[in-house]
Design an enzyme around this catalytic site. Structure first.
Site, PDB file in Angstrom:
ATOM      1  N   ARG A   1       4.277   3.475   3.698  1.00  0.00           N
ATOM      2  CA  ARG A   1       2.866   3.111   3.821  1.00  0.00           C
ATOM      3  C   ARG A   1       2.359   2.089   2.938  1.00  0.00           C
ATOM      4  O   ARG A   1       1.708   0.942   3.392  1.00  0.00           O
ATOM      5  CB  ARG A   1       1.750   4.379   3.808  1.00  0.00           C
TER       6      ARG A   1
ATOM      7  N   LYS B   1      -3.920   0.080   3.726  1.00  0.00           N
ATOM      8  CA  LYS B   1      -4.825   0.627   2.578  1.00  0.00           C
ATOM      9  C   LYS B   1      -4.911  -0.396   1.582  1.00  0.00           C
ATOM     10  O   LYS B   1      -4.242  -0.430   0.543  1.00  0.00           O
ATOM     11  CB  LYS B   1      -3.831   1.924   2.072  1.00  0.00           C
TER      12      LYS B   1
ATOM     13  N   GLU C   1     -13.037   8.113  11.050  1.00  0.00           N
ATOM     14  CA  GLU C   1     -12.834   8.834   9.912  1.00  0.00           C
ATOM     15  C   GLU C   1     -13.724   9.041   8.990  1.00  0.00           C
ATOM     16  O   GLU C   1     -15.038   8.363   9.099  1.00  0.00           O
ATOM     17  CB  GLU C   1     -11.379   8.059   9.191  1.00  0.00           C
TER      18      GLU C   1
HETATM   19  N1  PMP Z   1      -8.830   7.685   5.376  1.00  0.00           N
HETATM   20  C1  PMP Z   1      -9.121   7.000   4.348  1.00  0.00           C
HETATM   21  C2  PMP Z   1     -10.016   5.760   4.425  1.00  0.00           C
HETATM   22  C3  PMP Z   1      -8.444   7.190   3.045  1.00  0.00           C
HETATM   23  O1  PMP Z   1      -8.641   6.452   2.173  1.00  0.00           O
HETATM   24  C4  PMP Z   1      -7.676   8.353   3.037  1.00  0.00           C
HETATM   25  C5  PMP Z   1      -6.912   8.513   1.612  1.00  0.00           C
HETATM   26  N2  PMP Z   1      -7.752   9.204   0.760  1.00  0.00           N
HETATM   27  C6  PMP Z   1      -7.160   9.113   4.214  1.00  0.00           C
HETATM   28  C7  PMP Z   1      -7.974   8.734   5.280  1.00  0.00           C
HETATM   29  C8  PMP Z   1      -6.493  10.424   4.041  1.00  0.00           C
HETATM   30  O2  PMP Z   1      -5.319   9.927   3.835  1.00  0.00           O
HETATM   31  P1  PMP Z   1      -4.102  10.644   3.087  1.00  0.00           P
HETATM   32  O3  PMP Z   1      -3.921  11.883   3.993  1.00  0.00           O
HETATM   33  O4  PMP Z   1      -2.604   9.800   3.502  1.00  0.00           O
HETATM   34  O5  PMP Z   1      -4.426  10.639   1.955  1.00  0.00           O
END
Ligand code: PMP
Length: 285
Positions: free
Chosen positions: A52, A151, A184
Site C-alpha cells: 500500500r 495514504k 469512513e
Molecule cells: N481510514 C483512514 C483514513 C486511516 O487513516 C486508516 C489507518 N489509520 C484506516 C482507515 C484503517 O486502515 P488500516 O486498517 O490499514 O490501519
C-alpha cells in the site's frame, strides 16, 4: 534506552533524527505514510502495508529509493533495534528537500523515515462498552482531488473532522463522501451489521482500503457471514443492529451511539464480538 529512528538507511537517537525544513513533506504535505503494528515481535501483514505504501507513492509519482523487499527489511530491522515486541510502526516517505516552490522535480532525494513507538489505544473500557461517534459536517476528500486511497501526508481533511468529533465530546467522526454516502471515520473504516449481514462502504466510496478492513472481510467470509460492500447512508447507520470501526491502531472497536442515537441495543453486538475475537487470534497467531 532511547529509541532509535531510521532515517535514510541509518539509525539515529530520537533527538538526532532530523530532516530539512525545506522538505516538501513539511512544506506541502507532499509524501506518503503507513501505520503498521507488531504483535509479539512479529509485524502484522507487513507485505500488505509495504504494498500500500508503494501504491500510495505511485499515486503521487514519488519513486521510493529502495525496493519493497529492502523496505520490509528496514522496517523489521528498526523494530529489532528498538527491542520492541508490541508496537506501532510509522513509515514516512517524503518528497525530500526542495525549494519553496511546488515543483516536485526540485526535490532530488526522497526521505525515508521509520519510527517505532508504544501503541496508544482507545481506553480498554471502550472495547467493552463501545464508542460514541458523530457524523462530521466536513466531507471526505473528493476521490478526484486527493483520492483517500492514497495514504498521503495530507491528513487535514481527517483532522478537521477529528476536531468536530472532539468539539462534540466524542472520539471519532463518520465522514460522508461527496455524494452523501458514508465513507469512513477519520482514522478507521466503518462496518455495520443488519439482519446478520455485514455491510461496509466499497473502496469506490472514496476510502482508504484498510488492511484491518480486508482482514475482517476475510474473517467474515470464512465464517459464512454474508458480506456486502455497498454504499451506505446515515439512515442505514441509524437502523443498524451493530456498528464497529477497524484500524491498525484501534483494531476492532464497537460503536454504540451515532449522533446521540443508540445503535441496536446500545451495547456491542454479538457479530462484532465474534469478529473482534477472531481478529485478535489472527494478530497473535
Ligand atoms: N481510514 C483512514 C483514513 C486511516 O487513516 C486508516 C489507518 N489509520 C484506516 C482507515 C484503517 O486502515 P488500516 O486498517 O490499514 O490501519
Amino acid at each position: 534506552m532511547e529509541s532509535k529512528v531510521y532515517v535514510n538507511g541509518q539509525l539515529h537517537d530520537r533527538a538526532d533524527a532530523k530532516i530539512s525544513v525545506f522538505d516538501h513533506g513539511l512544506l506541502y504535505g507532499d509524501g506518503v505514510f503507513e501505520g503498521i503494528r507488531s504483535y509479539e515481535g512479529k509485524v502484522f501483514r507487513l507485505e500488505a502495508h509495504v504494498r500500500r505504501l508503494y501504491d500510495s507513492a505511485l499515486g503521487i509519482r514519488l519513486a521510493i529509493p529502495m525496493t519493497p523487499e529492502d523496505m520490509a527489511k528496514a522496517i523489521v530491522g528498526t523494530l529489532e533495534a528498538n527491542h520492541l515486541k508490541d508496537c506501532y510502526i510509522r513509515v514516512v516517505v517524503t518528497r525530500g528537500e526542495g525549494t519553496l516552490g511546488l515543483d516536485p522535480n526540485r526535490c532530488a532525494n526522497p526521505n525515508v523515515i521509520i519510527i517505532t513507538d508504544k501503541i496508544s489505544l482507545y481506553p480498554p473500557e471502550l472495547y467493552e462498552n463501545g464508542l460514541d461517534i458523530i457524523t462530521a459536517a466536513t466531507m471526505r476528500n473528493h476521490p478526484n482531488a486527493v483520492n483517500p486511497r492514497l495514504k498521503s501526508l495530507n491528513y487535514l481533511n481527517n483532522i478537521l473532522a477529528k476536531i468536530e468529533a472532539i468539539d462534540a465530546g466524542t472520539l471519532e467522526a463518520v465522514m460522508l463522501n461527496h455524494l452523501g454516502y458514508v465513507a469512513e471515520c477519520t482514522g478507521d473504516n466503518l462496518f455495520i451489521v443488519r439482519d446478520a449481514c455485514l455491510f461496509t462502504p466499497p473502496t469506490a466510496a472514496g476510502i482508504l482500503e484498510g488492511i484491518t478492513r480486508n482482514e475482517i472481510l476475510d474473517i467474515a467470509r470464512g465464517r459464512g457471514i454474508q458480506v456486502r460492500e455497498e454504499n451506505l447512508t446515515r439512515q442505514d447507520l441509524y437502523v443498524a443492529d451493530e456498528c464497529f470501526l477497524t484500524g491498525t491502531a484501534a483494531e476492532v472497536v464497537p460503536v454504540v451511539r451515532i449522533d446521540k442515537r443508540p445503535i441496536g441495543t446500545g451495547k456491542p453486538g454479538p457479530i462484532t464480538k465474534q469478529l473482534a475475537e477472531e481478529f485478535h487470534r489472527r494478530t497473535r497467531a
